[in-house]
Scaffold this motif. Structure first.
Motif, short mmCIF file in Angstrom:
data_model
loop_
_atom_site.label_atom_id
_atom_site.label_comp_id
_atom_site.label_asym_id
_atom_site.label_seq_id
_atom_site.Cartn_x
_atom_site.Cartn_y
_atom_site.Cartn_z
N ASN A 169 0.82 -1.22 0.00
CA ASN A 169 0.00 0.00 0.00
C ASN A 169 0.85 1.27 0.00
OD1 ASN A 169 -2.15 -1.70 -0.11
ND2 ASN A 169 -2.76 -1.46 2.03
N HIS A 170 2.00 1.22 0.65
CA HIS A 170 2.91 2.37 0.56
C HIS A 170 3.41 2.53 -0.87
CE1 HIS A 170 3.82 4.35 4.43
NE2 HIS A 170 3.31 3.24 4.95
N LYS A 171 3.67 1.44 -1.55
CA LYS A 171 4.12 1.49 -2.95
C LYS A 171 3.04 2.14 -3.82
CE LYS A 171 5.76 -1.52 -6.70
NZ LYS A 171 6.00 -2.95 -7.08
N ASN A 172 1.77 1.77 -3.60
CA ASN A 172 0.68 2.37 -4.37
C ASN A 172 0.53 3.86 -4.06
OD1 ASN A 172 0.00 -0.02 -5.65
ND2 ASN A 172 -1.58 -0.57 -4.15
N GLY A 173 0.75 4.23 -2.80
CA GLY A 173 0.57 5.62 -2.40
C GLY A 173 1.55 6.58 -3.06
N LEU A 202 4.56 -0.41 14.25
CA LEU A 202 4.17 0.94 13.83
C LEU A 202 3.65 0.98 12.40
CD1 LEU A 202 4.08 3.99 14.50
CD2 LEU A 202 6.42 4.14 13.63
N TYR A 203 4.33 0.29 11.49
CA TYR A 203 3.94 0.35 10.07
C TYR A 203 2.73 -0.52 9.73
CZ TYR A 203 7.74 3.35 8.49
OH TYR A 203 8.57 4.42 8.28
N ASP A 204 2.19 -1.20 10.73
CA ASP A 204 0.94 -1.93 10.52
C ASP A 204 -0.27 -1.04 10.76
OD1 ASP A 204 1.65 -4.84 10.03
OD2 ASP A 204 2.79 -4.47 11.87
N PHE A 205 -0.04 0.22 11.15
CA PHE A 205 -1.14 1.12 11.49
C PHE A 205 -1.18 2.32 10.55
CE2 PHE A 205 -0.07 -1.22 15.27
CZ PHE A 205 -1.30 -1.49 15.86
N CYS A 206 -2.41 2.83 10.33
CA CYS A 206 -2.56 4.04 9.52
C CYS A 206 -2.23 5.27 10.39
CB CYS A 206 -3.98 4.13 8.96
SG CYS A 206 -5.24 4.39 10.22
N PRO A 319 -6.47 -5.89 -7.95
CA PRO A 319 -5.76 -4.79 -7.28
C PRO A 319 -6.55 -4.31 -6.06
CG PRO A 319 -5.89 -4.43 -9.66
CD PRO A 319 -6.81 -5.58 -9.35
N VAL A 320 -5.87 -4.21 -4.92
CA VAL A 320 -6.52 -3.75 -3.68
C VAL A 320 -5.77 -2.54 -3.15
CG1 VAL A 320 -7.02 -4.33 -1.27
CG2 VAL A 320 -7.41 -6.03 -3.07
N ASN A 321 -6.53 -1.50 -2.89
CA ASN A 321 -6.00 -0.24 -2.36
C ASN A 321 -4.98 0.40 -3.30
OD1 ASN A 321 -7.59 -0.08 -0.05
ND2 ASN A 321 -6.25 -1.46 1.09
N THR A 322 -5.41 0.63 -4.53
CA THR A 322 -4.57 1.33 -5.50
C THR A 322 -4.28 2.76 -5.07
OG1 THR A 322 -6.59 1.89 -6.74
CG2 THR A 322 -5.33 -0.04 -7.48
N SER A 323 -5.13 3.30 -4.19
CA SER A 323 -4.93 4.67 -3.70
C SER A 323 -3.78 4.76 -2.70
CB SER A 323 -6.21 5.16 -2.99
OG SER A 323 -6.40 4.43 -1.79
N GLY A 324 -3.33 3.62 -2.20
CA GLY A 324 -2.41 3.58 -1.08
C GLY A 324 -3.13 3.15 0.19
N GLY A 325 -4.47 3.12 0.11
CA GLY A 325 -5.25 2.72 1.28
C GLY A 325 -5.12 3.71 2.42
N LEU A 326 -5.81 3.41 3.51
CA LEU A 326 -5.70 4.28 4.68
C LEU A 326 -4.25 4.29 5.19
CD1 LEU A 326 -8.75 3.73 4.43
CD2 LEU A 326 -8.85 3.56 6.92
N LYS A 327 -3.55 3.20 4.95
CA LYS A 327 -2.19 3.03 5.44
C LYS A 327 -1.24 4.10 4.91
CE LYS A 327 1.25 1.17 7.42
NZ LYS A 327 1.83 2.52 7.35
#
Length: 383
Positions: A169-173, A202-206, A319-327
């Motif tokens: 998700n960070h990659k998508n963001g 820490l990185y498991d949380f938004c 594809p899931v969370n192409t936006s980067g997700g809440l994360k």
């Protein structure tokens, strides 16, 4: 009556100056412009917002927004369903048009959070928990940690599979200009970040975020008066689960996700196999597994394997969370569900830029509390 979405907007997410009123007006003005709709043509104006009173001591935000946009005499209402307020706003906006009571409904979601400390924000968010659980210090992160441990043990899943959700998700963001974090993280960074709620780090949380997003709804016949290209809400469902989380038979199954997804599938006529792109509520990495299974994309206990195999990557089968997700994109509570709708709208319109995927049907799932309330929405391209 088929309900169309003819415009969408989203502010920059992250740490923002100003107040909730400013963020809502920014997204509202941009949505009006994107849809080509005059403020006075808006019949209903909904604001998805969880806690402007608690965060800022500010109430009555829908009426303020109508004034700031010049949208009087539109009917206004605030939609509060905790962190699923945005999804609930989509449900209410759809209802207002589908029922025939409004020919033009604008939904604006927003929250201003970063001016409060992490402890203060966490306490406000924890107010959703049952009073007995709250009294014993339970917070949503602690529920997430306990459930993640149960899931890993039950399905013999490696801890790294959770970390790979954050990496994806960070990659998508990176390709989302509105995202709070536009920076990739590697597996080692996630695995070695500070422990928050074992086994989650820490990185498991938004993050805590400021931001706003908006969508414009109208009957499909009215949409054709404004544009030849639009999206239709083909299915929407809402459901709840037990307020006391430990009363659930299996905490790794989110009943609200299952039921809201079932309703959305039945209304739309689509099934999990028809969804081309999905935005899931990854407030914690474990939630992406639970929702992908609850919505029927994968069998119970198989969601982690899909991440390991790259199925949910941007170039994967789903594809899931192409936006980067809440994360990565951020999680301004009342805005998050609306921003999920914004991402699906952009993907179906072919306007997602560098993060564009091939998609005709998209789904978003917005979760309140730890699955206490859930809204699932399915949209399809109609151009």
């Amino acid at each position: 009556m088929d309900v169309a979405v003819i415009g969408a907007s989203m502010t920059q997410f992250g740490k923002r100056e100003g107040w909730i009123r400013d963020l809502l007006a920014e997204a509202g003005e941009a949505c009006l412009s994107d849809a080509g709709v005059a403020p006075t043509d808006v019949d209903h104006l909904y604001v998805s917002n969880m806690a402007s009173g608690e965060f800022e001591g500010q109430t009555g935000v829908p009426n303020m927004l109508a004034h700031d946009l010049g949208a009087m005499p539109a009917y206004t209402a605030r939609i509060d369903q905790t962190s699923s307020s945005g999804g609930a706003g989509i449900y209410h906006a759809w209802q207002s048009v589908a029922s025939g009571t409004s020919e033009m409904t604008m939904l604006v979601g927003g929250e201003k959070m970063t001016h409060r400390s992490t402890a203060e924000s966490t306490d406000i968010i924890a107010s959703i928990t049952h009073p007995v659980e709250y009294k014993h210090g339970l917070t949503l992160p602690s529920f997430a940690g306990l459930t993640a441990r149960l899931y890993l043990d039950k399905y013999d899943a490696p801890r790294e599979s959770l970390a790979k959700v954050a990496v994806k998700n960070h990659k998508n963001g990176v390709d989302n200009p509105h995202a709070q974090f536009r920076k990739e993280v590697d597996l080692e960074t996630v695995m070695e970040s500070p422990l928050v709620a074992d086994p989650l780090r820490l990185y498991d949380f938004c993050p805590i975020t400021d931001g706003s997003a908006a969508l414009m709804f109208c009957p499909e016949e009215v949409a054709k008066e404004y544009t030849d290209e639009y999206v239709v809400v083909s299915g929407v469902g809402g459901a709840t689960d037990t307020h006391v989380v430990h009363e659930r038979d299996d905490p790794t199954v989110m009943g609200g996700v299952v039921e809201s997804g079932k309703q959305a599938y039945e209304m739309s006529g689509y099934g999990p196999e028809d969804i081309d792109v999905a935005e899931l509520h990854d407030m914690f990495t474990i939630l992406e597994f639970l929702q992908s299974e609850g919505l029927g994309f994968f069998e119970p206990g198989e969601g982690w394997k899909a991440v390991e195999e790259g199925v949910t990557e941007r170039d994967g089968d789903l594809p899931v969370n192409t936006s980067g997700g809440l994360k990565s994109k951020g999680h301004p509570l009342g805005a998050s569900g609306v921003a999920q709708g914004y991402e699906i709208y952009k993907q179906l319109m072919g306007e997602a830029g560098a993060r564009q995927v091939e998609a005709d049907v998209g789904l978003c799932c917005n979760v309140g509390g730890f699955g206490n309330c859930v809204i699932t929405t399915i949209m399809e391209a109609r151009q």
